[in-house]
Write an enzyme that holds these catalytic residues in place. Structure first.
Site, PDB file in Angstrom:
ATOM      1  N   HIS A  19       0.829  -1.199   0.000  1.00  0.00           N
ATOM      2  CA  HIS A  19       0.000   0.000   0.000  1.00  0.00           C
ATOM      3  C   HIS A  19       0.869   1.258   0.000  1.00  0.00           C
ATOM      4  CE1 HIS A  19      -3.791  -2.209   1.423  1.00  0.00           C
ATOM      5  NE2 HIS A  19      -2.827  -3.113   1.427  1.00  0.00           N
ATOM      6  N   ASP A 124      -6.328   5.525   1.279  1.00  0.00           N
ATOM      7  CA  ASP A 124      -6.443   4.083   1.144  1.00  0.00           C
ATOM      8  C   ASP A 124      -7.764   3.652   1.777  1.00  0.00           C
ATOM      9  OD1 ASP A 124      -6.091   1.176   1.826  1.00  0.00           O
ATOM     10  OD2 ASP A 124      -4.072   1.540   1.060  1.00  0.00           O
TER      11      ASP A 124
END
Length: 470
Positions: A19, A124
């Site tokens: 990520h 995210d």
């Protein structure tokens, strides 16, 4: 007022390596439009993101601003190579610690709100609770980043609602899809469900994907229909985020240059690169079988053998070193058969080298997109999370991969013969040559899309959206 004063972007990544990597690459791409980017995270994870970025140097991009904040101390247990599941549940204390970034996030937005006309928050999906106070700032707007493939997200959504109609191709594919059993721990699923609850309360204006319409247009369109019905305006396929050309070695480490120099001496498409990501610990017995299988395949290799990440990767060396057969590393290197890498490898540079002809991978989405971009066929060995479904996409749908080890075999002992056969199938068989041809052609299309094709248009649309007047 200039564009830089009118709009800025605040990037809020989740703390897992994949990520962090994707959103740091995204920061580079946005900053190229002269838009300031503020990258927020914990002190440890900001350092990790910058330390491991490859293909470019974040320290030389003047309009990426890093905001690292302390979070409560967390203690993660050591990764267990003998765990019954591969999911890195030991990292949960680290994952939960970053939920304390809510207050620093509000402080940063408060400061920016006084000097910036529009604050674009790209978060995210797993950070929805951290940014939940953004509604208190009228000049902010939220876009959500999905770190998985559009294919994987589509099937998760379909299983949740079954509202989207499947065509004949997807109906035939559906029985082959792995369930999420064994992919995630129950504790992580609870975290995901909690973040999903926060996400549904956000005024999300759209979704960003690190993918390309070149190979995922069908699933992006299906998701767009579903997302519009749920309130989001649209989605953008603005990948691949990773650089598509990495020929410049001036920022490469000494270890990377040594590897690349070794590759320079090999024949085109003659080397297989083997790496299972940052979250997998191999048991010694398993590593021994892989070692023997690679050597017996007769194919030259680069193999990254490292212990899985700790919660804080800078907190000293791991207490464990994966044991290989006695004298193995020295033997394969001396004979020119292969190189064993014990530390961090510059994956993009290796995949982008002409001598690299295959990639045995855990099928993390970063690795999948990097392999496709560089035109390198993958030997799929999914381990956990979204990887089993990514493997279905690249193998059964795109045809750019073969299985090195199918998900259904995950509980069986690894045999050297299985590894050797998989390497030879990928690297020297007619089947492997056909897969290589397909992924090379796809890689060319993807790179062209970056240089002025579909990705370029997606980027222009997204930048027009966030810099619009009014």
């Amino acid at each position: 007022m200039t564009q830089a004063q009118e709009v800025c972007v605040v990037m809020v990544p989740f703390s897992a390596q994949g990520h962090l990597n994707q959103l740091l690459h995204l920061s580079r791409l946005i900053s190229a439009y002269k838009i300031p980017v503020h990258f927020l995270g914990s002190t440890t994870h900001i350092r990790q993101a910058k330390h491991r970025v490859h293909g470019w140097d974040p320290h030389v991009v003047s309009n990426i601003h890093f905001h690292d904040f302390p979070v409560p101390p967390f203690a993660c247990p050591s990764p267990d190579p003998h765990s019954t599941t591969r999911f890195p549940n030991y990292l949960l204390p680290s994952f939960k610690s970053i939920m304390h970034l809510r207050e620093p996030f509000v402080k940063l937005i408060s400061d920016l709100a006084t000097t910036t006309k529009r604050i674009v928050i790209i978060q995210d999906y797993l950070m929805s609770s951290v940014i939940q106070d953004c509604a208190n700032f009228p000049n902010s707007e939220v876009y959500t980043f999905q770190c998985c493939s559009a294919f994987t997200i589509f099937w998760f959504r379909w299983e949740e609602t079954k509202a989207l109609k499947l065509d004949d191709e997807d109906e035939s594919l559906r029985p082959k899809l792995p369930s999420i059993e064994g992919c995630y721990s129950n504790e992580f699923l609870e975290l995901m469900y909690s973040e999903d609850s926060s996400y549904k309360k956000l005024n999300n204006l759209g979704t960003l994907y690190d993918t390309s319409k070149v190979f995922e247009e069908k699933y992006l369109e299906l998701l767009k229909n579903e997302e519009v019905s749920s309130g989001a305006s649209q989605n953008w396929a603005i990948g691949p985020f990773n650089p598509v050309s990495v020929t410049d070695r001036k920022n490469a480490s000494t270890e990377s240059i040594k590897l690349l120099n070794w590759l320079d001496e090999q024949e085109p498409n003659s080397v297989i690169y083997v790496s299972f990501g940052t979250k997998v610990s191999l048991a010694d017995e398993e590593a021994n079988e892989i070692a023997i299988g690679l050597e017996e395949s007769g194919v030259k290799f680069i193999w990254v053998v490292r212990e899985a990440d700790k919660g804080d990767i800078f907190d000293g060396e791991s207490n464990r070193k994966v044991e290989l057969p006695e004298g193995y590393e020295e033997r394969v290197e001396k004979s020119g058969v292969g190189v064993v890498v014990r530390g961090w490898a510059s994956q993009l540079e290796i995949l982008g080298h002409l001598s690299t002809g295959g990639f045995m991978s855990h099928c993390g989405w970063n690795s999948c997109t990097e392999g496709i971009t560089m035109g390198v066929p993958i030997g799929a060995w999914p381990m956990h999370s979204d990887q089993p479904r990514n493997a279905i996409l690249i193998t059964n749908v795109l045809g750019t991969s073969i299985y090195a080890r199918e998900w259904e075999q995950r509980d069986k002992k690894v045999a050297a013969s299985t590894v050797s056969n998989a390497v030879r199938r990928l690297m020297v068989s007619e089947e492997g040559c056909a897969v290589r041809k397909k992924v090379e052609e796809l890689g060319v299309k993807v790179r062209r899309s970056v240089e002025g094709g579909t990705m370029h248009k997606e980027w222009e649309d997204f930048v027009a959206q966030i810099t619009r007047g009014g």
